[in-house]
Design an enzyme around this catalytic site. Structure first.
Site, PDB file in Angstrom:
ATOM      1  N   SER A   1       0.846  -1.194   0.000  1.00  9.72           N
ATOM      2  CA  SER A   1       0.000   0.000   0.000  1.00  9.72           C
ATOM      3  C   SER A   1       0.881   1.244   0.000  1.00  9.72           C
ATOM      4  CB  SER A   1      -0.942  -0.030   1.207  1.00  9.72           C
ATOM      5  OG  SER A   1      -1.855   1.038   1.160  1.00  9.72           O
TER       6      SER A   1
ATOM      7  N   HIS B   1      -2.712  -0.931  -3.328  1.00  7.97           N
ATOM      8  CA  HIS B   1      -3.867  -0.076  -3.071  1.00  7.97           C
ATOM      9  C   HIS B   1      -3.738   1.209  -3.886  1.00  7.97           C
ATOM     10  CE1 HIS B   1      -4.273  -2.061   1.183  1.00  7.97           C
ATOM     11  NE2 HIS B   1      -4.745  -2.826   0.221  1.00  7.97           N
TER      12      HIS B   1
ATOM     13  N   ASP C   1      -4.369  -5.007   5.949  1.00  7.00           N
ATOM     14  CA  ASP C   1      -4.799  -5.795   4.791  1.00  7.00           C
ATOM     15  C   ASP C   1      -3.715  -6.795   4.402  1.00  7.00           C
ATOM     16  OD1 ASP C   1      -6.439  -6.605   2.688  1.00  7.00           O
ATOM     17  OD2 ASP C   1      -5.577  -5.146   1.296  1.00  7.00           O
TER      18      ASP C   1
END
Length: 495
Positions: free
Chosen positions: A310, A337, A434
């Site tokens: 991310s 992301h 995540d």
């Protein structure tokens, strides 16, 4: 007493400076340290005001936001959030900014994509809080910048102004094997860079006209058309150690080592760029043709790599993917992301640097070795097996998982059950958790390789930390050692 983080706002629009100032001032965690209307003023104020965070517009007079970012990160490292236009040029520049060291980005208001000021304000505050948390936790750190191909002189000049990055300890000291019950809470934080280093040089550069990032004498010819999709881009400059630009146009592309002309629209449309040479030298068509290169990609494989990341991810992906050999005998599935359109630009840019092929995944793609598939923004990506036994990409719009679409957990969990494959999972820099549950599910399903990036090299040590604390990780490695570990694992199991 609550810490208030001071924000420098950089935008050439007076209206946007006012809007962004109001947004920052609306949250008690932040205060406006100052505003700048162009890149040169941004550099000067970064040194004078020493803000905690900077918001930086991209397109500005006198000095482009990319150049200002590059020089600030070289001499006064600060978390910088870029404001990016949702255009082809805007998305490409955003990916460059992330590789130059930007912390993250926010899309600017744009009626064409229904992005209104209220939404942008919400996104900006979210990114500001993530940046503030990374500063507060001590997890944020500046990394050495990646430079444009062909811009070596400018890179050398800016790098000379920056402090040398913290050395990574030898492999014996940095790699650790993690038993399931070990907690990350006992890890010692890496030393942070001294943000005052290089201020004299920064003040000097702010007082003069900056040279372009790529000197005119060495600049590449202007592109005459938009680049082809990443899956079709040939790579120039395949020689080891040289970074390559994407092909300027289909008409100038030559067959590329490792590409199969029969399956590559760019190669088949251009045939052979030796034709002008024949005409100039008097050679005729009767000359025996050179045999096209043989593709090393295959849809038959026994191993697969899945990567999740991310905040700070584009830099980490650049480090990992550019070191993979062209004949890497496993596909690589990637979740970064990122919103729609930006993942396409990310794939294009990475493809221009890598020996393997890098593309934005499309639904029902046949999965092949030597290829990295980046999940498109706004979709969830899974691995699936078709009726013939081949592996394919499945994309859905089922909605976010833990606020993310694409989600690393969704990708990792899709590998559960595929026990005919040796599965290698990697979690790198990023805020949040995540991927941690997905990695745990892979552990319980027998996946042996489960790598987390170490705190010492993460821009934000969130996602890897969560996986370590969950007991899902088998190895913790600094960024520079992840690719060698993957290559070693894949090669040893292919024997």
């Amino acid at each position: 007493m609550m810490t208030v983080y001071r924000v420098l706002i950089v935008d050439d629009s007076r209206f946007m400076r006012k809007v962004l100032s109001d947004v920052v001032g609306s949250d008690e965690a932040f205060a406006v340290a100052g505003t700048a209307s162009d890149g040169e003023e941004a550099i000067r104020l970064a040194m004078e005001l020493k803000p905690d965070i900077i918001t930086m517009d991209m397109e500005m007079p006198r000095m482009h936001g990319l150049e200002a970012l590059r020089r600030i990160m070289a001499a006064h490292p600060t978390p910088v959030i870029m404001l990016s236009a949702v255009t082809d040029n805007g998305t490409r520049d955003t990916i460059k900014a992330l590789q130059y060291g930007a912390f993250d980005f926010v899309r600017k208001p744009d009626p064409s994509v229904k992005l209104v000021i209220e939404e942008v304000s919400e996104y900006l505050l979210e990114k500001l809080h993530i940046a503030a948390e990374s500063i507060r936790s001590g997890s944020w750190r500046a990394l050495p910048a990646e430079w444009e191909p062909g811009g070596e002189e400018a890179a050398t000049e800016a790098a000379a102004a920056a402090e040398s990055p913290d050395p990574v300890p030898p492999a014996a000291d940095t790699e650790r094997t993690i038993p399931p019950d070990e907690s990350a809470g006992r890890e010692r934080p890496a030393p942070k860079r001294d943000r005052t280093t290089g201020e004299a040089e920064l003040q000097h550069t702010a007082r003069r006209t900056m040279p372009p990032a790529v000197p005119p004498a060495r600049a590449k010819p202007a592109k005459t058309q938009e680049p082809q999709p990443a899956a079709n881009l040939p790579k120039s400059g395949e020689s080891k150690g040289r970074k390559a630009e994407p092909a300027a146009s289909a008409s100038s592309a030559a067959p590329v080592k490792g590409k199969n002309p029969a399956s590559d629209p760019v190669s088949t449309s251009t045939k052979d760029n030796r034709t002008p040479i024949r005409q100039a030298t008097g050679m005729h068509a009767a000359e025996p043709p050179v045999a096209p290169p043989t593709s090393r990609k295959s849809s038959s494989f026994t191993q697969i790599v899945a990567v999740g990341t991310s905040t700070g991810g584009p830099r980490a992906l650049h480090e990992v993917l550019t070191k993979l050999p062209e004949d890497f005998q496993a596909p690589v599935l990637v979740v970064q992301h990122m919103p729609p359109k930006f993942t396409y630009s990310l794939a294009q840019r990475l493809n221009s640097f890598c020996a393997i092929r890098v593309c934005e995944a499309t639904h029902d793609d046949l999965v092949e070795t030597g290829t990295a598939y980046i999940a498109p923004g706004g979709k969830q990506m899974r691995l699936a097996k078709d009726a013939s036994g081949k592996y394919r990409i499945r994309l859905t719009e089922e909605g976010p998982r833990s606020g993310h679409m694409p989600s690393v957990d969704v990708l990792f969990e899709s590998l559960v059950g595929h026990r005919g494959l040796v599965r290698h999972a990697v979690l790198m820099t990023g805020m949040g958790s995540d991927g941690a549950k997905g990695m745990k599910a892979l552990q319980e399903d027998g996946a042996e390789t489960r790598i987390a990036e170490s705190e010492e090299t993460c821009v934000v040590y969130g996602m890897p930390r969560s996986a370590v604390e969950l007991g899902a990780v088998s190895r913790v490695l600094p960024l520079q050692q992840i690719t060698p570990a993957l290559v070693s694992e894949v090669r040893s199991r292919n024997k």
